[in-house]
Design an enzyme around this catalytic site. Structure first.
Site, mmCIF file in Angstrom:
data_model
loop_
_atom_site.group_PDB
_atom_site.id
_atom_site.type_symbol
_atom_site.label_atom_id
_atom_site.label_comp_id
_atom_site.label_asym_id
_atom_site.label_seq_id
_atom_site.Cartn_x
_atom_site.Cartn_y
_atom_site.Cartn_z
ATOM 1 N N ALA A 52 -17.057 -0.990 3.449
ATOM 2 C CA ALA A 52 -18.952 -0.824 3.272
ATOM 3 C C ALA A 52 -20.184 -0.328 4.103
ATOM 4 C CB ALA A 52 -19.263 -2.724 3.139
ATOM 5 N N GLU A 93 -12.811 -6.852 8.204
ATOM 6 C CA GLU A 93 -14.037 -7.031 8.656
ATOM 7 C C GLU A 93 -13.726 -8.450 9.724
ATOM 8 O OE1 GLU A 93 -13.793 -6.629 4.003
ATOM 9 O OE2 GLU A 93 -12.206 -6.827 6.006
ATOM 10 N N GLU A 138 -10.439 -3.713 -0.840
ATOM 11 C CA GLU A 138 -10.493 -5.170 -1.952
ATOM 12 C C GLU A 138 -10.577 -4.722 -3.419
ATOM 13 O OE1 GLU A 138 -13.469 -8.462 0.579
ATOM 14 O OE2 GLU A 138 -14.372 -6.520 0.156
#
Length: 255
Positions: free
Chosen positions: A61, A129, A109
């Protein structure tokens, strides 16, 4: 555009294009959802490749973007985040991820949303994460555990460590490891071969497996039975059986 859809030989390539690391910001997430819908509805797309380019698949991200989001903002956004990835996972056609370089966090993912993963011999995958005080939020805790088992998934998620290609292959995180220069070529060849197959039967197979994993075996068998019987109404089934009887196995040509 942060991602594009290119079509050739029945194969649609969803190509990430957000240099230098293909960080999956909100705009890219939304674009992936749009392209998944386009690939789903287009008849000239019979299989899909997801590719980030020769150097990196997607390094996760956009942390700078996320850093400014508070609890309320992420409550509002997290559903759309998961919907974008789920749209890719639910493309009712064969999907292969062509993984070069890093596939970390959201990149991993996204690869998990494919049916098959071909990785470069120098690829690194992981769910880091936890190192940010977070957990995967785009399906990683669910799809990773279903793919490699809960114990291996917890190892990767709890530690945030990166997995090199040989270990990724050994634990089932990827399905094939090839030289970096051959990743896209082999992924496209895999998809192109399936693009010549019976589209409705391939959709039935994918939905039966995926839906069956979410339920008990009796319900899964009912899903399989419904699809199996339904395929007897298709032209592809008639063509496939006729070819088998008249020419032998494996020679049917599907439209």
């Amino acid at each position: 555009m942060t991602a594009t859809l290119e079509v050739a030989e029945g194969v649609g390539t969803i190509r990430l294009d957000r240099p230098p690391m293909n960080a999956l910001d909100i705009a890219t997430q939304d674009r992936l959802k749009e392209l998944a819908a386009e690939a789903t509805r287009r008849d000239d797309v019979r299989a899909v490749v997801i590719h980030g380019g020769e150097k990196v698949f997607a390094a996760g991200a956009d942390i700078k973007e996320m850093q400014d989001m508070d609890h309320a903002a992420m409550i509002a956004r997290s559903g759309a985040l998961q919907e974008s990835f789920t749209a890719v996972a639910r493309i009712p056609k064969p999907v292969v991820a062509a993984v070069n370089g890093y596939a970390l966090g959201g990149g991993c993912e996204l690869a998990l949303c494919a049916d098959f993963r071909i990785a470069a011999d120098n690829a690194k995958l992981g769910q880091p994460e936890i190192l940010l005080g977070l957990i995967p939020g785009a399906g990683g805790t669910q799809r990773l555990a279903r793919l490699v088992g809960p114990s291996k998934a917890k190892d990767l998620i709890f530690t945030g460590r990166q997995v090199k290609a040989p270990e990724a292959l050994a634990i089932g995180l990827v399905d094939r490891v090839v030289p970096a220069a051959e990743v896209y070529e082999q992924a496209h060849a895999w998809a192109a071969r399936l693009a010549q197959g019976p589209a409705i039967a391939l959709r039935a197979a994918k939905e039966s497996v995926d839906a069956g994993l979410e339920t008990d075996i009796d319900t899964g068998l009912a899903i399989e039975r419904t699809w199996f019987a339904g395929l007897f109404a298709t032209e592809d089934r008639e063509r496939g059986m006729r070819s088998f009887v008249e020419e032998g196995p494996g020679k049917a040509k599907f439209l």
